[in-house]
Design a protein around this motif. Sequence first.
Motif, PDB file in Angstrom:
ATOM      1  N   ALA A   1       0.990  -1.100   0.096  1.00  0.00           N
ATOM      2  CA  ALA A   1       0.141   0.024   0.059  1.00  0.00           C
ATOM      3  C   ALA A   1       0.770   1.222   0.133  1.00  0.00           C
ATOM      4  O   ALA A   1       2.197   1.098   0.620  1.00  0.00           O
ATOM      5  CB  ALA A   1      -0.962  -0.071   1.096  1.00  0.00           C
ATOM      6  N   VAL A   2       0.335   2.252  -0.394  1.00  0.00           N
ATOM      7  CA  VAL A   2       1.044   3.507  -0.518  1.00  0.00           C
ATOM      8  C   VAL A   2       0.369   4.552   0.143  1.00  0.00           C
ATOM      9  O   VAL A   2      -0.898   4.947  -0.163  1.00  0.00           O
ATOM     10  CB  VAL A   2       1.453   4.059  -2.010  1.00  0.00           C
ATOM     11  N   PRO A   3       0.607   5.282   1.168  1.00  0.00           N
ATOM     12  CA  PRO A   3      -0.180   6.125   1.978  1.00  0.00           C
ATOM     13  C   PRO A   3      -0.466   7.436   1.049  1.00  0.00           C
ATOM     14  O   PRO A   3       0.273   7.758   0.058  1.00  0.00           O
ATOM     15  CB  PRO A   3       0.809   6.412   3.065  1.00  0.00           C
ATOM     16  N   LEU A   4      -1.437   7.914   1.629  1.00  0.00           N
ATOM     17  CA  LEU A   4      -1.771   9.439   0.790  1.00  0.00           C
ATOM     18  C   LEU A   4      -0.518  10.151   0.994  1.00  0.00           C
ATOM     19  O   LEU A   4       0.006  10.438   1.793  1.00  0.00           O
ATOM     20  CB  LEU A   4      -2.933  10.015   1.620  1.00  0.00           C
ATOM     21  N   HIS A   5      -0.418  10.995  -0.035  1.00  0.00           N
ATOM     22  CA  HIS A   5       0.760  11.810  -0.525  1.00  0.00           C
ATOM     23  C   HIS A   5       0.506  13.013  -1.674  1.00  0.00           C
ATOM     24  O   HIS A   5      -0.589  12.716  -2.136  1.00  0.00           O
ATOM     25  CB  HIS A   5       2.036  11.203  -0.625  1.00  0.00           C
ATOM     26  N   TRP A   6       1.251  13.914  -1.823  1.00  0.00           N
ATOM     27  CA  TRP A   6       1.191  14.273  -3.163  1.00  0.00           C
ATOM     28  C   TRP A   6       2.562  14.463  -3.948  1.00  0.00           C
ATOM     29  O   TRP A   6       3.406  14.255  -3.293  1.00  0.00           O
ATOM     30  CB  TRP A   6       0.764  16.101  -2.924  1.00  0.00           C
ATOM     31  N   ASP A   7       2.554  14.361  -5.157  1.00  0.00           N
ATOM     32  CA  ASP A   7       3.595  14.306  -5.978  1.00  0.00           C
ATOM     33  C   ASP A   7       4.521  15.596  -5.934  1.00  0.00           C
ATOM     34  O   ASP A   7       3.867  16.748  -5.817  1.00  0.00           O
ATOM     35  CB  ASP A   7       3.324  13.890  -7.338  1.00  0.00           C
ATOM     36  N   GLY A   8       5.697  15.496  -6.286  1.00  0.00           N
ATOM     37  CA  GLY A   8       6.771  16.535  -6.386  1.00  0.00           C
ATOM     38  C   GLY A   8       7.012  17.002  -4.871  1.00  0.00           C
ATOM     39  O   GLY A   8       7.810  18.180  -4.953  1.00  0.00           O
ATOM     40  N   ALA A   9       7.014  16.301  -3.701  1.00  0.00           N
ATOM     41  CA  ALA A   9       7.131  17.170  -2.394  1.00  0.00           C
ATOM     42  C   ALA A   9       8.513  17.437  -2.342  1.00  0.00           C
ATOM     43  O   ALA A   9       8.807  18.434  -1.872  1.00  0.00           O
ATOM     44  CB  ALA A   9       6.578  16.083  -1.357  1.00  0.00           C
ATOM     45  N   PHE A  10       9.565  16.454  -2.789  1.00  0.00           N
ATOM     46  CA  PHE A  10      10.734  16.588  -2.412  1.00  0.00           C
ATOM     47  C   PHE A  10      11.958  17.284  -3.653  1.00  0.00           C
ATOM     48  O   PHE A  10      12.871  17.304  -3.392  1.00  0.00           O
ATOM     49  CB  PHE A  10      11.367  15.224  -1.876  1.00  0.00           C
ATOM     50  N   ILE A  11      11.200  17.763  -4.497  1.00  0.00           N
ATOM     51  CA  ILE A  11      12.076  18.102  -5.456  1.00  0.00           C
ATOM     52  C   ILE A  11      11.861  19.520  -5.668  1.00  0.00           C
ATOM     53  O   ILE A  11      12.228  20.318  -6.613  1.00  0.00           O
ATOM     54  CB  ILE A  11      11.644  17.664  -7.062  1.00  0.00           C
ATOM     55  N   GLY A  12      10.775  20.400  -5.201  1.00  0.00           N
ATOM     56  CA  GLY A  12      10.639  21.643  -5.080  1.00  0.00           C
ATOM     57  C   GLY A  12       9.691  22.034  -6.465  1.00  0.00           C
ATOM     58  O   GLY A  12       9.574  23.354  -6.481  1.00  0.00           O
ATOM     59  N   ARG A  13       9.109  21.252  -6.964  1.00  0.00           N
ATOM     60  CA  ARG A  13       8.309  21.623  -7.966  1.00  0.00           C
ATOM     61  C   ARG A  13       7.330  20.724  -7.979  1.00  0.00           C
ATOM     62  O   ARG A  13       7.325  19.594  -8.399  1.00  0.00           O
ATOM     63  CB  ARG A  13       8.996  21.591  -9.548  1.00  0.00           C
ATOM     64  N   ILE A  14       6.045  21.239  -7.871  1.00  0.00           N
ATOM     65  CA  ILE A  14       4.875  20.440  -7.480  1.00  0.00           C
ATOM     66  C   ILE A  14       3.831  20.591  -8.897  1.00  0.00           C
ATOM     67  O   ILE A  14       3.614  21.640  -9.205  1.00  0.00           O
ATOM     68  CB  ILE A  14       4.047  20.802  -6.132  1.00  0.00           C
ATOM     69  N   PRO A  15       3.854  19.353  -9.365  1.00  0.00           N
ATOM     70  CA  PRO A  15       2.744  19.342 -10.458  1.00  0.00           C
ATOM     71  C   PRO A  15       1.436  19.776 -10.305  1.00  0.00           C
ATOM     72  O   PRO A  15       0.832  19.348  -9.120  1.00  0.00           O
ATOM     73  CB  PRO A  15       3.110  17.825 -10.995  1.00  0.00           C
ATOM     74  N   TYR A  16       0.970  20.338 -11.328  1.00  0.00           N
ATOM     75  CA  TYR A  16      -0.674  20.511 -11.140  1.00  0.00           C
ATOM     76  C   TYR A  16      -1.344  19.213 -11.488  1.00  0.00           C
ATOM     77  O   TYR A  16      -2.307  18.982 -10.622  1.00  0.00           O
ATOM     78  CB  TYR A  16      -0.806  21.697 -12.209  1.00  0.00           C
ATOM     79  N   LEU A  17      -1.024  18.459 -12.353  1.00  0.00           N
ATOM     80  CA  LEU A  17      -1.747  17.480 -13.063  1.00  0.00           C
ATOM     81  C   LEU A  17      -0.717  16.145 -12.854  1.00  0.00           C
ATOM     82  O   LEU A  17       0.461  16.136 -13.029  1.00  0.00           O
ATOM     83  CB  LEU A  17      -2.361  17.623 -14.505  1.00  0.00           C
ATOM     84  N   ILE A  18      -1.672  15.098 -12.429  1.00  0.00           N
ATOM     85  CA  ILE A  18      -1.068  13.638 -12.674  1.00  0.00           C
ATOM     86  C   ILE A  18      -1.756  12.848 -13.634  1.00  0.00           C
ATOM     87  O   ILE A  18      -3.033  12.935 -13.840  1.00  0.00           O
ATOM     88  CB  ILE A  18      -1.145  12.999 -11.274  1.00  0.00           C
ATOM     89  N   PHE A  19      -1.076  12.438 -14.644  1.00  0.00           N
ATOM     90  CA  PHE A  19      -1.549  11.868 -15.944  1.00  0.00           C
ATOM     91  C   PHE A  19      -1.083  10.654 -16.045  1.00  0.00           C
ATOM     92  O   PHE A  19       0.016  10.088 -15.998  1.00  0.00           O
ATOM     93  CB  PHE A  19      -1.116  12.777 -17.155  1.00  0.00           C
ATOM     94  N   PHE A  20      -2.145   9.626 -16.093  1.00  0.00           N
ATOM     95  CA  PHE A  20      -1.960   8.323 -15.750  1.00  0.00           C
ATOM     96  C   PHE A  20      -2.599   7.497 -17.127  1.00  0.00           C
ATOM     97  O   PHE A  20      -3.458   8.136 -17.617  1.00  0.00           O
ATOM     98  CB  PHE A  20      -2.648   7.573 -14.865  1.00  0.00           C
ATOM     99  N   GLN A  21      -2.017   6.481 -17.720  1.00  0.00           N
ATOM    100  CA  GLN A  21      -2.610   5.672 -18.447  1.00  0.00           C
ATOM    101  C   GLN A  21      -2.270   4.277 -18.144  1.00  0.00           C
ATOM    102  O   GLN A  21      -1.024   3.807 -17.766  1.00  0.00           O
ATOM    103  CB  GLN A  21      -1.951   5.783 -19.995  1.00  0.00           C
ATOM    104  N   CYS A  22      -3.200   3.113 -18.250  1.00  0.00           N
ATOM    105  CA  CYS A  22      -3.092   1.977 -17.592  1.00  0.00           C
ATOM    106  C   CYS A  22      -2.779   1.050 -18.760  1.00  0.00           C
ATOM    107  O   CYS A  22      -3.830   0.637 -19.637  1.00  0.00           O
ATOM    108  CB  CYS A  22      -4.314   1.644 -17.049  1.00  0.00           C
ATOM    109  N   VAL A  23      -1.748   0.669 -18.756  1.00  0.00           N
ATOM    110  CA  VAL A  23      -1.101  -0.534 -19.760  1.00  0.00           C
ATOM    111  C   VAL A  23      -1.999  -2.018 -19.421  1.00  0.00           C
ATOM    112  O   VAL A  23      -2.453  -2.655 -20.434  1.00  0.00           O
ATOM    113  CB  VAL A  23       0.310  -0.531 -20.066  1.00  0.00           C
TER     114      VAL A  23
END
Length: 600
Positions: free
Chosen positions: A92-114
């Motif tokens: 399991a992956v706990p709740l978080h936001w992307d970009g936390a530790f790189i100083g540039r927080i994305p607006y959108l997360i774009f997924f496609q399921c292969v």
Amino acid sequence: MPAYSLEPQVPFGLLVRATTAGQTIANIAADQIMEWVQAHRILIFRGFNLFDKTQFALYAQQLGEPLQWPFGAINELKVKPDAKNYLYTPSAVPLHWDGAFIGRIPYLIFFQCVKAPRPEDRGGTTFADTSRVLARATAAQRSRWQQATLRYRTEKIVHYGGTLTQRLVQAHPVTGEATLRFAEPVHDLNPVSVEVLDATPTEQADLIGELQAALYAPEVFYIHTWADNDIVLADNHVLLHGRDAFLNPNERHIQRINLLARPAHRGLAQFLKNSKTLRRTEFLIAEIPIFLIPVLLSAEDFRFLKKPELYVGLAGIYLLFNFGDLVNAYADRRVDAVYKSHLSNAVFELGEGGVRWQMRASVASTVLVSVWLTQRTGRWQFVPLTVIGWALGFQYSWRPLHFKSRGVWQLAAQWAVIFFGPMAYTSSLVTHFPQPAVLTLAAAYGLLQVGVLMLNNAEDYPEDRAAGLHTAIVALGLHHSMRVAQAITGGAGLLALGSFTYLFKVEKLPKVAYLGLLPLAGAVAYIAQGYKTINQKIAAKDETAAAAVLKENGMLVPQWLKATAYTSLVAASVLFATRILRSSNQPSQTTGRKTRRSAV
């Protein structure tokens, strides 16, 4: 016209279902998609065709600026046997936001399921709408949360890590609404600790528990159960996301791109940023020695610093480098979308016409510079060197010659256009024509650096081969090319040392001056040992495993380039400094002799 139906999800989200086969989401206006994201937080496209990797990365540019990670724009979310981070496990992956530790927080997360897991194997992606959490909170809770500041710590492994301090309640940078910036503690591979500042341990535990209870409330919490070919867009600022643990780890493969919000108005600052990106200014630190080594080897004294042709000429050769970088980025804009997305995105934002205009401007500027230098100095070589530079810079990336895809001719083109030609050019700024020994050194130096660049080229071997590019590495084969690179760097390194030694002897430098060659000798030995180690590591591996090893060692390339460049610059500086010292001593020695004769 795209054919689809809209199905609102509970408690939030919108499912866009294709009603006819063969469609892609590219048929839907990007503005419409962005409106849906702002209204519904998460979009699920179902029944549409997936993109291939290049199309996925290119289409993403329509929605925002793809965030460049060390592995490229696309994160392959699948279980890895040697995972160093919990993201690549079935846990399991706990709740978080992307970009936390790189100083540039994305607006959108774009997924496609292969490949989707079976519903009974779980593995859904979880989302919590923090704006709904705040709306449901009591006044006392909102007050506590607005005052809270949290510190996150994790070891830097894979592509992120470090220490981060964030206010808990923050304004959405695009919409302005209040959101929660919170990540749950991680007790797994690459653990993440969470500390509430200025709070007792009990208060910290209470606040974290309160937030978790609020975030997992059914009214604000959504689990997306994946189906094959699902495409999902989620707002990374207002939503936190995680993952449900899953079974059958080989049955889940999702590709993800993080997208930064573009400025509402692309003004001069954005134009300059993109123009700088395409000019590869990160290479300037390695280009400076290319410019200066021949100047120091050819100049007799400091008088060259007072001549405007030096500075105009250096600007001209830098413009030639810019031209080559612009052409390469423009020609490779599709290929670069996946692994060098910052370059492809810069072309996208400037527009193809805008990049072509900059290429023409660079050519025109170099024409003016070369003609002016010829008239000013009477040295004929500037115009042909400039024309050859254009031709090689253009034909490296474009047909009919397309040296980048001509096997070992790629190496010859790199040697000529990046090293030998520019070094002959800059030497000509301070002398009528470069000495043969200086040209020999330039040739050796260029070969040495090309040998180093072969490791950089080898990193792209799988992608180049898939794209049909017949690069030198593809032509030679991955394993053989690394042995060739080891031989080139070793041989060229010895030739460069020999060339410097010859120049030192011709100038009759004192023995102590030869100590100036030791750093270069050390750099050559360092690279030789590095290539030896790499070749030992990949010797028994297949191409896929060997390519992974080479990617892991890719960070050595800038180190090796700078090591050889600046140790060569040290050697050239020793020779030039000795000339200066001798010329400054000669007048005093002459005066001394005259004084003694007068006394007699």
